[in-house]
Motif scaffolding. Structure first.
Motif, PDB file in Angstrom:
ATOM      1  N   GLN A  30     -26.521  -5.463 -23.273  1.00  0.00           N
ATOM      2  CA  GLN A  30     -26.338  -4.304 -22.389  1.00  0.00           C
ATOM      3  C   GLN A  30     -26.102  -4.820 -20.975  1.00  0.00           C
ATOM      4  O   GLN A  30     -26.707  -5.811 -20.540  1.00  0.00           O
ATOM      5  CB  GLN A  30     -27.602  -3.449 -22.418  1.00  0.00           C
ATOM      6  CG  GLN A  30     -27.432  -2.018 -21.983  1.00  0.00           C
ATOM      7  CD  GLN A  30     -26.775  -1.163 -23.052  1.00  0.00           C
ATOM      8  OE1 GLN A  30     -26.868  -1.448 -24.233  1.00  0.00           O
ATOM      9  NE2 GLN A  30     -26.118  -0.105 -22.638  1.00  0.00           N
ATOM     10  N   GLU A  31     -25.224  -4.131 -20.283  1.00  0.00           N
ATOM     11  CA  GLU A  31     -24.968  -4.475 -18.886  1.00  0.00           C
ATOM     12  C   GLU A  31     -26.283  -4.549 -18.118  1.00  0.00           C
ATOM     13  O   GLU A  31     -27.206  -3.759 -18.349  1.00  0.00           O
ATOM     14  CB  GLU A  31     -24.064  -3.404 -18.278  1.00  0.00           C
ATOM     15  CG  GLU A  31     -23.415  -3.770 -16.968  1.00  0.00           C
ATOM     16  CD  GLU A  31     -22.508  -2.654 -16.446  1.00  0.00           C
ATOM     17  OE1 GLU A  31     -22.490  -1.572 -17.065  1.00  0.00           O
ATOM     18  OE2 GLU A  31     -21.839  -2.876 -15.428  1.00  0.00           O
ATOM     19  N   LYS A  32     -26.382  -5.539 -17.241  1.00  0.00           N
ATOM     20  CA  LYS A  32     -27.520  -5.791 -16.360  1.00  0.00           C
ATOM     21  C   LYS A  32     -28.687  -6.493 -17.054  1.00  0.00           C
ATOM     22  O   LYS A  32     -29.641  -6.880 -16.366  1.00  0.00           O
ATOM     23  CB  LYS A  32     -28.018  -4.508 -15.683  1.00  0.00           C
ATOM     24  CG  LYS A  32     -26.970  -3.862 -14.780  1.00  0.00           C
ATOM     25  CD  LYS A  32     -27.487  -2.602 -14.134  1.00  0.00           C
ATOM     26  CE  LYS A  32     -26.363  -1.910 -13.369  1.00  0.00           C
ATOM     27  NZ  LYS A  32     -26.768  -0.613 -12.805  1.00  0.00           N
ATOM     28  N   GLU A  33     -28.602  -6.662 -18.355  1.00  0.00           N
ATOM     29  CA  GLU A  33     -29.657  -7.405 -19.037  1.00  0.00           C
ATOM     30  C   GLU A  33     -29.287  -8.884 -19.102  1.00  0.00           C
ATOM     31  O   GLU A  33     -28.140  -9.271 -18.904  1.00  0.00           O
ATOM     32  CB  GLU A  33     -29.876  -6.855 -20.445  1.00  0.00           C
ATOM     33  CG  GLU A  33     -30.471  -5.452 -20.442  1.00  0.00           C
ATOM     34  CD  GLU A  33     -30.818  -4.989 -21.839  1.00  0.00           C
ATOM     35  OE1 GLU A  33     -31.489  -3.950 -21.941  1.00  0.00           O
ATOM     36  OE2 GLU A  33     -30.417  -5.648 -22.811  1.00  0.00           O
ATOM     37  N   ALA A  34     -30.290  -9.707 -19.422  1.00  0.00           N
ATOM     38  CA  ALA A  34     -30.065 -11.145 -19.587  1.00  0.00           C
ATOM     39  C   ALA A  34     -29.733 -11.443 -21.047  1.00  0.00           C
ATOM     40  O   ALA A  34     -30.145 -10.724 -21.954  1.00  0.00           O
ATOM     41  CB  ALA A  34     -31.285 -11.926 -19.146  1.00  0.00           C
TER      42      ALA A  34
END
Lengths: 114, 116
Positions: free
Chosen positions: A14-18
């Motif tokens: 997911q966007e913004k996750e590592a």
């Protein structure tokens, strides 16, 4: 001879996750280098990060860090705060110290979801 | 400062034809490396050249493949009598001097060869 194994053919994040992309290597050399490259759909190979076998600190370059565990012979790439533009193939590679001939893994396809 | 240039970006050849791939290194670079990437594989080293010299061709197939880097002009990878198995992406990289390590090589965008 060097061998690189990337066991994850595809990863989703997911966007913004590592996200962590796995890489294990096999070498009998004492001195070697480990690399990660990004290959977007346009095809070019973009150098991301380098770790020398004698470096005690994990390499970092912006949002990229290399989790180097020498005893386990692993060199995982960690991408923090994933962005849509990170969607690409990622290749782990190694070479003997001072060698210009790298050995590449088969790559991991990363897709970042909005 | 232009990067490594490769042309054409896409090349279609029929079996038995010749393919010529060109690589212009970065300005000031005099060392060129060619790699081949088969579908769903990583890059594999083919050949390392300096101006007018082949330094290492240990990764080059023994037949049909040749490479040159003349004093003037781009480096050329030439594949004669292409076969379907030659279909791949061919990458060129350059370095200003002998690349003591792989990260000192700068890659071009690649040429995608399709043999029909």
């Amino acid at each position: 001879a060097q061998k690189i194994t990337q066991t994850q053919p595809g990863m989703f994040v997911q966007e913004k996750e590592a996200v962590t992309l796995d890489c294990t290597y096999d070498t009998s050399d004492q001195s070697y280098g480990l690399f990660w490259y990004k290959q977007p759909s346009s095809g070019e190979m973009i150098f991301l990060i380098y770790q020398g076998s004698y470096d005690e600190q994990n390499a970092t370059e912006g949002r990229y860090s290399l989790n180097f565990q020498k005893a386990r012979k692993s060199a995982n790439l960690v991408i923090s705060a994933s962005q849509l533009g990170d969607s690409a193939m990622y290749f782990c590679a190694s070479s003997s110290g001072g060698s210009y001939i790298p050995t590449f893994g088969r790559g991991t396809s990363l897709i970042v979801h909005p | 400062n232009a990067g490594v240039m490769q042309n054409p970006r896409h090349l279609v050849r029929r079996r038995g034809q010749e393919a010529r791939l060109r690589c212009s290194p970065m300005k000031g670079h005099s060392h060129v490396y060619w790699y081949r990437q088969l579908p769903e594989e990583g890059l594999k080293f083919m050949v390392y050249l300096q101006k007018e010299n082949i330094i290492d061709e240990s990764g080059m197939p023994k037949e049909r493949f040749s490479a040159e880097f003349p004093k003037e002009g781009p480096s050329i990878l030439r594949i004669q009598q292409v076969v379907r198995g030659d279909s791949a992406a061919y990458f060129c990289a350059s370095s200003p001097t002998f690349a003591r390590d792989t990260y000192e090589q700068y890659f071009g965008p690649g040429t995608r060869l399709t043999v029909t």
